[in-house]
Motif scaffolding. Structure first.
Motif, PDB file in Angstrom:
ATOM      1  N   THR A 158       0.847  -1.198   0.000  1.00 44.24           N
ATOM      2  CA  THR A 158       0.000   0.000   0.000  1.00 44.24           C
ATOM      3  C   THR A 158       0.878   1.243   0.000  1.00 44.24           C
ATOM      4  OG1 THR A 158      -1.728  -1.184   1.218  1.00 44.24           O
ATOM      5  CG2 THR A 158      -1.815   1.216   1.275  1.00 44.24           C
ATOM      6  N   LEU A 159       0.388   2.305  -0.607  1.00 38.45           N
ATOM      7  CA  LEU A 159       1.079   3.586  -0.640  1.00 38.45           C
ATOM      8  C   LEU A 159       0.200   4.623   0.045  1.00 38.45           C
ATOM      9  CD1 LEU A 159       3.167   5.695  -1.700  1.00 38.45           C
ATOM     10  CD2 LEU A 159       1.964   5.604  -3.900  1.00 38.45           C
ATOM     11  N   TRP A 160       0.784   5.329   1.018  1.00 39.79           N
ATOM     12  CA  TRP A 160       0.096   6.421   1.702  1.00 39.79           C
ATOM     13  C   TRP A 160       0.803   7.723   1.359  1.00 39.79           C
ATOM     14  CZ3 TRP A 160       1.261   1.743   3.911  1.00 39.79           C
ATOM     15  CH2 TRP A 160       0.206   0.993   4.455  1.00 39.79           C
ATOM     16  N   ALA A 161       0.034   8.738   0.981  1.00 41.36           N
ATOM     17  CA  ALA A 161       0.615  10.046   0.653  1.00 41.36           C
ATOM     18  C   ALA A 161      -0.116  11.122   1.449  1.00 41.36           C
ATOM     19  CB  ALA A 161       0.502  10.322  -0.838  1.00 41.36           C
ATOM     20  N   PHE A 162       0.629  11.863   2.247  1.00 46.76           N
ATOM     21  CA  PHE A 162       0.062  12.844   3.169  1.00 46.76           C
ATOM     22  C   PHE A 162       0.361  14.261   2.685  1.00 46.76           C
ATOM     23  CE2 PHE A 162       1.166   9.020   5.451  1.00 46.76           C
ATOM     24  CZ  PHE A 162       0.164   8.833   6.388  1.00 46.76           C
ATOM     25  N   ARG A 163      -0.629  15.136   2.836  1.00 48.24           N
ATOM     26  CA  ARG A 163      -0.420  16.568   2.597  1.00 48.24           C
ATOM     27  C   ARG A 163      -0.932  17.319   3.823  1.00 48.24           C
ATOM     28  NH1 ARG A 163      -3.148  20.931  -1.553  1.00 48.24           N
ATOM     29  NH2 ARG A 163      -1.416  22.418  -1.512  1.00 48.24           N
ATOM     30  N   TYR A 164      -0.015  17.962   4.539  1.00 50.85           N
ATOM     31  CA  TYR A 164      -0.404  18.645   5.774  1.00 50.85           C
ATOM     32  C   TYR A 164       0.642  19.677   6.160  1.00 50.85           C
ATOM     33  CZ  TYR A 164      -1.291  19.673  10.656  1.00 50.85           C
ATOM     34  OH  TYR A 164      -1.527  20.344  11.819  1.00 50.85           O
ATOM     35  N   SER A 165       0.170  20.794   6.708  1.00 49.22           N
ATOM     36  CA  SER A 165       1.052  21.757   7.363  1.00 49.22           C
ATOM     37  C   SER A 165       0.287  22.417   8.505  1.00 49.22           C
ATOM     38  CB  SER A 165       1.546  22.831   6.375  1.00 49.22           C
ATOM     39  OG  SER A 165       0.466  23.590   5.873  1.00 49.22           O
ATOM     40  N   GLY A 205      -0.705   0.158 -17.240  1.00 49.91           N
ATOM     41  CA  GLY A 205      -1.790  -0.761 -16.971  1.00 49.91           C
ATOM     42  C   GLY A 205      -2.970  -0.068 -16.310  1.00 49.91           C
ATOM     43  N   VAL A 206      -4.070  -0.772 -16.190  1.00 50.50           N
ATOM     44  CA  VAL A 206      -5.292  -0.168 -15.661  1.00 50.50           C
ATOM     45  C   VAL A 206      -5.177   0.166 -14.177  1.00 50.50           C
ATOM     46  CG1 VAL A 206      -6.783  -1.240 -17.378  1.00 50.50           C
ATOM     47  CG2 VAL A 206      -6.312  -2.441 -15.235  1.00 50.50           C
ATOM     48  N   SER A 207      -4.211  -0.428 -13.484  1.00 54.62           N
ATOM     49  CA  SER A 207      -4.053  -0.173 -12.047  1.00 54.62           C
ATOM     50  C   SER A 207      -2.987   0.878 -11.739  1.00 54.62           C
ATOM     51  CB  SER A 207      -3.703  -1.473 -11.315  1.00 54.62           C
ATOM     52  OG  SER A 207      -4.733  -2.424 -11.459  1.00 54.62           O
ATOM     53  N   ALA A 208      -2.388   1.465 -12.761  1.00 53.32           N
ATOM     54  CA  ALA A 208      -1.296   2.424 -12.555  1.00 53.32           C
ATOM     55  C   ALA A 208      -1.772   3.645 -11.779  1.00 53.32           C
ATOM     56  CB  ALA A 208      -0.712   2.846 -13.893  1.00 53.32           C
ATOM     57  N   GLN A 209      -1.009   4.016 -10.765  1.00 55.36           N
ATOM     58  CA  GLN A 209      -1.338   5.160  -9.913  1.00 55.36           C
ATOM     59  C   GLN A 209      -0.050   5.930  -9.630  1.00 55.36           C
ATOM     60  OE1 GLN A 209      -2.661   2.567  -6.824  1.00 55.36           O
ATOM     61  NE2 GLN A 209      -4.823   2.847  -7.272  1.00 55.36           N
ATOM     62  N   VAL A 210      -0.106   7.237  -9.745  1.00 57.53           N
ATOM     63  CA  VAL A 210       1.058   8.082  -9.528  1.00 57.53           C
ATOM     64  C   VAL A 210       0.700   9.192  -8.547  1.00 57.53           C
ATOM     65  CG1 VAL A 210       2.840   9.518 -10.590  1.00 57.53           C
ATOM     66  CG2 VAL A 210       1.818   7.656 -11.903  1.00 57.53           C
ATOM     67  N   VAL A 211       1.562   9.428  -7.582  1.00 60.61           N
ATOM     68  CA  VAL A 211       1.457  10.593  -6.705  1.00 60.61           C
ATOM     69  C   VAL A 211       2.722  11.411  -6.919  1.00 60.61           C
ATOM     70  CG1 VAL A 211       1.023  11.437  -4.374  1.00 60.61           C
ATOM     71  CG2 VAL A 211       0.275   9.146  -5.013  1.00 60.61           C
ATOM     72  N   LEU A 255      -5.053  15.127 -10.183  1.00 58.58           N
ATOM     73  CA  LEU A 255      -5.991  15.746  -9.258  1.00 58.58           C
ATOM     74  C   LEU A 255      -5.229  16.241  -8.036  1.00 58.58           C
ATOM     75  CD1 LEU A 255      -8.640  12.866  -9.367  1.00 58.58           C
ATOM     76  CD2 LEU A 255      -8.488  14.857 -10.891  1.00 58.58           C
ATOM     77  N   GLU A 256      -5.505  17.461  -7.616  1.00 62.66           N
ATOM     78  CA  GLU A 256      -4.807  18.005  -6.449  1.00 62.66           C
ATOM     79  C   GLU A 256      -5.298  17.333  -5.170  1.00 62.66           C
ATOM     80  OE1 GLU A 256      -3.488  22.280  -4.494  1.00 62.66           O
ATOM     81  OE2 GLU A 256      -5.090  22.220  -5.997  1.00 62.66           O
ATOM     82  N   VAL A 257      -4.363  16.972  -4.319  1.00 60.77           N
ATOM     83  CA  VAL A 257      -4.695  16.408  -3.008  1.00 60.77           C
ATOM     84  C   VAL A 257      -5.084  17.564  -2.085  1.00 60.77           C
ATOM     85  CG1 VAL A 257      -3.835  15.105  -1.029  1.00 60.77           C
ATOM     86  CG2 VAL A 257      -3.103  14.493  -3.352  1.00 60.77           C
ATOM     87  N   PRO A 258      -6.240  17.514  -1.451  1.00 60.21           N
ATOM     88  CA  PRO A 258      -6.645  18.614  -0.575  1.00 60.21           C
ATOM     89  C   PRO A 258      -5.733  18.737   0.649  1.00 60.21           C
ATOM     90  CG  PRO A 258      -8.524  17.225  -1.167  1.00 60.21           C
ATOM     91  CD  PRO A 258      -7.283  16.487  -1.583  1.00 60.21           C
ATOM     92  N   GLU A 259      -5.783  19.904   1.267  1.00 63.43           N
ATOM     93  CA  GLU A 259      -5.083  20.112   2.527  1.00 63.43           C
ATOM     94  C   GLU A 259      -5.561  19.100   3.568  1.00 63.43           C
ATOM     95  OE1 GLU A 259      -2.777  22.115   3.657  1.00 63.43           O
ATOM     96  OE2 GLU A 259      -2.524  23.639   2.097  1.00 63.43           O
ATOM     97  N   SER A 260      -4.670  18.742   4.464  1.00 67.17           N
ATOM     98  CA  SER A 260      -4.992  17.873   5.604  1.00 67.17           C
ATOM     99  C   SER A 260      -5.655  16.580   5.149  1.00 67.17           C
ATOM    100  CB  SER A 260      -5.882  18.620   6.606  1.00 67.17           C
ATOM    101  OG  SER A 260      -5.259  19.792   7.058  1.00 67.17           O
ATOM    102  N   THR A 261      -5.012  15.930   4.196  1.00 64.99           N
ATOM    103  CA  THR A 261      -5.554  14.721   3.587  1.00 64.99           C
ATOM    104  C   THR A 261      -4.457  13.682   3.424  1.00 64.99           C
ATOM    105  OG1 THR A 261      -7.243  15.958   2.372  1.00 64.99           O
ATOM    106  CG2 THR A 261      -6.647  13.792   1.491  1.00 64.99           C
ATOM    107  N   VAL A 262      -4.830  12.416   3.582  1.00 64.91           N
ATOM    108  CA  VAL A 262      -3.960  11.311   3.200  1.00 64.91           C
ATOM    109  C   VAL A 262      -4.650  10.571   2.066  1.00 64.91           C
ATOM    110  CG1 VAL A 262      -4.914   9.873   5.073  1.00 64.91           C
ATOM    111  CG2 VAL A 262      -2.801   9.182   3.909  1.00 64.91           C
ATOM    112  N   VAL A 263      -3.900  10.322   0.994  1.00 64.69           N
ATOM    113  CA  VAL A 263      -4.381   9.505  -0.112  1.00 64.69           C
ATOM    114  C   VAL A 263      -3.872   8.086   0.106  1.00 64.69           C
ATOM    115  CG1 VAL A 263      -4.469   9.199  -2.616  1.00 64.69           C
ATOM    116  CG2 VAL A 263      -4.245  11.493  -1.651  1.00 64.69           C
ATOM    117  N   VAL A 264      -4.764   7.138   0.116  1.00 66.69           N
ATOM    118  CA  VAL A 264      -4.400   5.733   0.276  1.00 66.69           C
ATOM    119  C   VAL A 264      -4.567   5.052  -1.079  1.00 66.69           C
ATOM    120  CG1 VAL A 264      -4.814   3.602   1.552  1.00 66.69           C
ATOM    121  CG2 VAL A 264      -5.257   5.821   2.645  1.00 66.69           C
ATOM    122  N   LEU A 265      -3.484   4.450  -1.583  1.00 63.60           N
ATOM    123  CA  LEU A 265      -3.503   3.767  -2.873  1.00 63.60           C
ATOM    124  C   LEU A 265      -3.208   2.293  -2.646  1.00 63.60           C
ATOM    125  CD1 LEU A 265      -1.726   6.709  -3.265  1.00 63.60           C
ATOM    126  CD2 LEU A 265      -2.367   6.169  -5.600  1.00 63.60           C
TER     127      LEU A 265
END
Length: 286
Positions: free
Chosen positions: A204-211, A242-248, A261-271
């Protein structure tokens, strides 16, 4: 109080195995291109070293990823070109660095690795020179010998490991950031945390945007490939994915509207295998 900032750009991929060069080198606004010209970055040029970390194709759960670090500018390093064109990976990280305090050395290059985990960060812990002692002493003693560099990012990673990254990545990052802000406040730092973070266990990949201030570094993720193909049926380069390709990524790799798509403030994207989803992260703190 000033921090020892890492004003950088990074990219993370998860999906069908591919040659990382397709994103790191060959995309319209590839990570190497961003290392030379980063319109959305705090620093336009990110030439103070780079890193590349990848999980080999076919690796079993819990496998240790490979890493390659260099203090060369990414655009100047032939080894990066050779390596990213030779290997295939279903999950990889890459990071280009603009140092603003910590020295330029391999141990300060992202991504950082511990067992099967990869971690990278763009941003800074404000006032780190004042808070470093307290934050470092909060790292579990068994993990402290694995801190090899001098960056605030590596300390943040090991704090997350201390707080249970293996069992609950979002909860552990929450506790790590809360500690950073608490210690910062004790030292008169109003906005202690700034950044975007990527972390993975190889699955799993987790990507966080926070300040702390609510003005985080830029972060985007790709839309799902079937939707992108529907929007742009004549785009030849989409056939490489492929159909499952995901990029952050810190900045979109192409100019096509709707692809990133922009990741909103105070958000974690789980892929993960289900695609991507957004969850609130430290939302009540902003």
């Amino acid at each position: 109080m000033k921090g020892v900032a890492e004003m950088c750009r990074w990219l993370a991929y998860r999906g069908e195995p591919l040659h990382p060069s397709r994103l790191i080198l060959d995309a319209q606004h590839s990570l190497v291109a961003q290392s030379l010209n980063s319109p959305l970055g705090a620093e336009t040029v990110n030439g103070d070293g780079f890193g590349f970390g990848w999980y080999p194709t076919g690796a079993v759960a819990g496998s240790i990823p490979a890493v390659f670090h260099s203090i060369e500018p990414a655009w100047h390093d032939e080894n990066l070109r050779e390596l990213t064109r030779a290997v295939e990976s279903p999950l990889f990280f890459s990071h280009v660095r603009a140092a603003a305090g910590p020295p330029i050395q391999q141990t300060n290059c992202h991504p950082f690795r511990y067992e099967n985990w990869l971690f990278m960060h763009n941003g800074a812990l404000a006032g780190f020179s004042e808070t470093k002692r307290d934050l470092t002493f909060a790292i579990d003693p068994s993990l402290y010998p694995h801190v090899h560099g001098t960056t605030d990012s590596e300390v943040l990673f090991h704090l997350a490991l201390t707080f249970g990254l293996h069992d609950d990545p979002v909860g552990a990052m929450t506790k790590a950031v809360q500690l950073v802000e608490s210690v910062g406040h004790d030292h008169g730092v109003r906005f202690a945390m700034q950044g975007t973070i990527a972390v993975s266990d190889g699955s799993t990949l987790w990507a966080f945007r926070y300040s702390s201030e609510g003005r985080s570094r830029s972060l985007f993720h790709s839309a799902d490939v079937p939707s992108i193909r529907e929007m742009y049926p004549d785009a030849e380069n989409l056939r490489n994915f492929g159909v499952s390709a995901q990029v952050v990524v810190s900045e979109p790799l192409v100019d096509l509207p709707g692809v990133f798509l922009e990741v909103p403030e105070s958000t974690v994207v789980v892929l993960d295998d289900a695609g991507y989803r957004h969850e609130p992260f430290m939302a009540s703190a902003v």
